[in-house]
Design a protein around this motif. Structure first.
Motif, PDB file in Angstrom:
ATOM      1  N   GLU A 265       5.139   8.104  -2.588  1.00 33.25           N
ATOM      2  CA  GLU A 265       6.132   6.425  -1.977  1.00 33.25           C
ATOM      3  C   GLU A 265       7.407   6.469  -1.831  1.00 33.25           C
ATOM      4  O   GLU A 265       7.652   5.561  -0.309  1.00 33.25           O
ATOM      5  N   CYS A 266       7.825   7.542  -2.349  1.00 29.42           N
ATOM      6  CA  CYS A 266       9.593   7.629  -2.162  1.00 29.42           C
ATOM      7  C   CYS A 266      10.345   8.099  -0.744  1.00 29.42           C
ATOM      8  O   CYS A 266      11.395   7.583  -0.126  1.00 29.42           O
ATOM      9  N   ARG A 311      -8.779  -3.551   7.246  1.00 25.53           N
ATOM     10  CA  ARG A 311      -8.765  -2.822   6.827  1.00 25.53           C
ATOM     11  C   ARG A 311      -7.603  -1.885   7.611  1.00 25.53           C
ATOM     12  O   ARG A 311      -7.121  -0.608   6.940  1.00 25.53           O
ATOM     13  N   THR A 312      -6.737  -2.258   8.480  1.00 24.42           N
ATOM     14  CA  THR A 312      -5.767  -1.857   9.035  1.00 24.42           C
ATOM     15  C   THR A 312      -4.797  -1.967   8.011  1.00 24.42           C
ATOM     16  O   THR A 312      -4.241  -0.414   7.934  1.00 24.42           O
ATOM     17  N   LYS A 316      -2.167   0.816   6.027  1.00 20.58           N
ATOM     18  CA  LYS A 316      -0.875   0.446   6.291  1.00 20.58           C
ATOM     19  C   LYS A 316      -0.117   0.273   5.372  1.00 20.58           C
ATOM     20  O   LYS A 316       1.255   0.897   4.243  1.00 20.58           O
ATOM     21  N   LEU A 317      -0.874   0.004   4.688  1.00 21.67           N
ATOM     22  CA  LEU A 317       0.533  -0.574   3.047  1.00 21.67           C
ATOM     23  C   LEU A 317      -0.192   0.384   1.923  1.00 21.67           C
ATOM     24  O   LEU A 317       0.477   0.713   0.504  1.00 21.67           O
ATOM     25  N   CYS A 318      -1.390   1.233   1.918  1.00 22.51           N
ATOM     26  CA  CYS A 318      -1.989   1.849   1.077  1.00 22.51           C
ATOM     27  C   CYS A 318      -1.091   3.650   1.421  1.00 22.51           C
ATOM     28  O   CYS A 318      -1.217   3.912   0.593  1.00 22.51           O
ATOM     29  N   MET A 319      -1.630   3.676   2.802  1.00 20.77           N
ATOM     30  CA  MET A 319      -1.174   5.320   2.754  1.00 20.77           C
ATOM     31  C   MET A 319       0.567   5.324   4.078  1.00 20.77           C
ATOM     32  O   MET A 319       1.099   6.881   3.707  1.00 20.77           O
ATOM     33  N   ARG A 323       4.843   0.553  -1.074  1.00 19.09           N
ATOM     34  CA  ARG A 323       3.959  -0.893  -1.628  1.00 19.09           C
ATOM     35  C   ARG A 323       4.981  -1.986  -2.321  1.00 19.09           C
ATOM     36  O   ARG A 323       6.089  -1.728  -2.802  1.00 19.09           O
ATOM     37  N   PRO A 324       5.212  -3.256  -1.375  1.00 12.23           N
ATOM     38  CA  PRO A 324       5.600  -3.999  -1.856  1.00 12.23           C
ATOM     39  C   PRO A 324       5.411  -4.283  -3.155  1.00 12.23           C
ATOM     40  O   PRO A 324       5.387  -4.712  -3.429  1.00 12.23           O
TER      41      PRO A 324
END
Length: 436
Positions: A265-266, A311-312, A316-319, A323-324
């Motif tokens: 995620e970095c 789902r999209t 987008k958040l997971c991949m 993650r905010p």
């Protein structure tokens, strides 16, 4: 005549549905806030890190604090923010109207045979130009809004967000209603995100293949020595380039060399904010309550779009993005008020549709024009009054939430009384022991 009656019934049910939907959402919002312990949260916000100004001694804390005079902010809003937003909206509106006129001219020229069709590209060119103009100006305007809001220099984050929401909504109400290019943009973004994820998976497979080949070549030179000790993982590039590694490195597997979730995620872009997501939902809500009388299937397509977008957005958040961090809030803020005002605007717009489409004139043929306007104004006032009655009748906080809050308040008071009694007994015992 049947279509006119159904049109009026559809408009009426549309307004009632919008009012009920907002009430239902407020009740659901109260339930979630109660479960997450944010319903009665007193949000005391700290000073924003981007807040600038001169140091001044505070009369409350008697310490030096950053101070920015409100008159400077007011002057900036009057002479910079409002003119820039107005110029941008007028320019976008002018370009959209110009492209619409250009589309009409192209259609006339194609009908007269003065322009070649070129496999329908000539007819589609104004539509493509409209999509490009609205998309480019939307991105530029969002950047301008962020810059203006930062320059206005608000102390609390809540005020900063409220001003940002107002600016974005003022811009979005014009181009997004005129053009329908957002769906194609989202599909294109989704394809790019999936391609990026697939490319990363292919890279991992290639690295695994190279590592396996290197490990097999090392095993051919000498027998593999077993060692039960765990070794520190190294980067794949170091393993591929380092020729002085010990044989014990052959025990390292690809799984031990893979990056952790935090390291992955970095390298991913940051999730900026929720303005875009909220704005998208508000615009979709506007499509339904404003235009569903003209296109009744708008609600169905909105539902279908939301099912797919769940789902999209999760992908987008997971991949794709980092993650905010979550923030404690008790409601959605000004977005709720904006949607409530949109319901009142929808009442007026649907009454205007009844007049412009000649619904009242066909239902009552001999009705004068002044009487028609009077009837529509009365209908508009009655619908607004009905919406206010419905809102005032139904509680925004469910009954079980109010009961649970009362129980918690009762327990809190009982605990406080017990604590006070224990403190009083302790004080009496100490005084008695002191007297002895």
């Amino acid at each position: 005549e049947l279509d006119d009656k159904l049109f009026v019934i559809n408009a009426f049910l549309n307004i009632i549905w919008a009012t009920g939907f907002l009430i239902f959402w407020r009740r659901r919002q109260a339930e979630l806030a109660f479960k997450w312990n944010t319903l009665d949260m007193e949000q005391i916000e700290a000073t924003r890190s981007a807040y600038t100004g001169e140091l001044r001694r505070s009369s409350v804390t008697h310490q030096n604090e950053v101070y920015y005079p409100s008159w400077k902010r007011l002057l900036f809003r009057l002479f910079v923010t409002i003119p820039m937003i107005g110029i941008n909206i007028v320019l976008v509106s002018f370009l959209i109207l110009l492209i619409i006129r250009f589309q009409s001219w192209v259609d006339r020229q194609l009908k007269d045979g003065h322009l070649p069709h070129l496999m329908s590209l000539t007819e589609l060119f104004p539509k493509i130009l409209l999509a490009l103009v609205t998309t480019i100006f939307s991105d530029v305007y969002k950047s301008v809004c962020r810059w203006l809001t930062i320059k206005e220099n608000y102390r609390e984050q809540q005020k900063h967000d409220d001003q940002m929401v107002g600016k974005l909504f003022a811009e979005a109400i014009i181009p997004y209603i005129v053009s329908n290019t957002r769906l194609s943009v989202l599909i294109q973004m989704s394809k790019k995100e999936r391609a990026r994820y697939a490319e990363r998976k292919d890279l991992n497979k290639e690295l695994k293949r190279i590592l396996d080949e290197w490990r097999n070549s090392e095993l051919d030179k000498a027998e593999r020595q077993k060692d039960n000790n765990a070794y520190t993982t190294k980067a794949v590039d170091d393993i591929l380039t380092d020729n002085t590694l010990n044989r014990r490195c052959s025990d390292i597997t690809f799984e031990s060399l893979s990056l952790s979730q935090a390291e992955i995620e970095c390298s991913q872009p940051k999730w900026e904010d929720l303005y875009e997501d909220y704005l998208e939902m508000v615009i979709q809500f506007g499509y339904i309550i404003f235009l569903s009388t003209l296109f009744p299937l708008a609600a169905f397509f909105s539902l279908l779009n939301n099912i797919i977008e769940i789902r999209t957005d999760a992908f987008k958040l997971c991949m794709i993005y980092q993650r905010p961090f979550s923030q404690r809030v008790k409601d959605i803020g000004h977005w709720q008020k904006i949607m409530e005002y949109m319901v009142f605007a929808a009442i007026i717009i649907n009454c205007i549709f009844c007049s412009t489409r000649g619904v009242v004139r066909r239902l009552v043929p001999d009705l004068p024009f002044a009487a028609e306007i009077f009837i529509l104004v009365c209908m508009e006032h009655l619908l607004i009054l009905l919406c206010k009655v419905i809102r005032s009748t139904i509680e925004y906080v469910p009954h079980w939430v109010r009961v649970e809050k009362s129980i918690m308040e009762h327990r809190r008071r009982e605990a406080l009384k017990k604590l006070e009694c224990d403190a009083l007994h302790l004080k009496e015992n100490r005084s008695h022991n002191y007297d002895e």
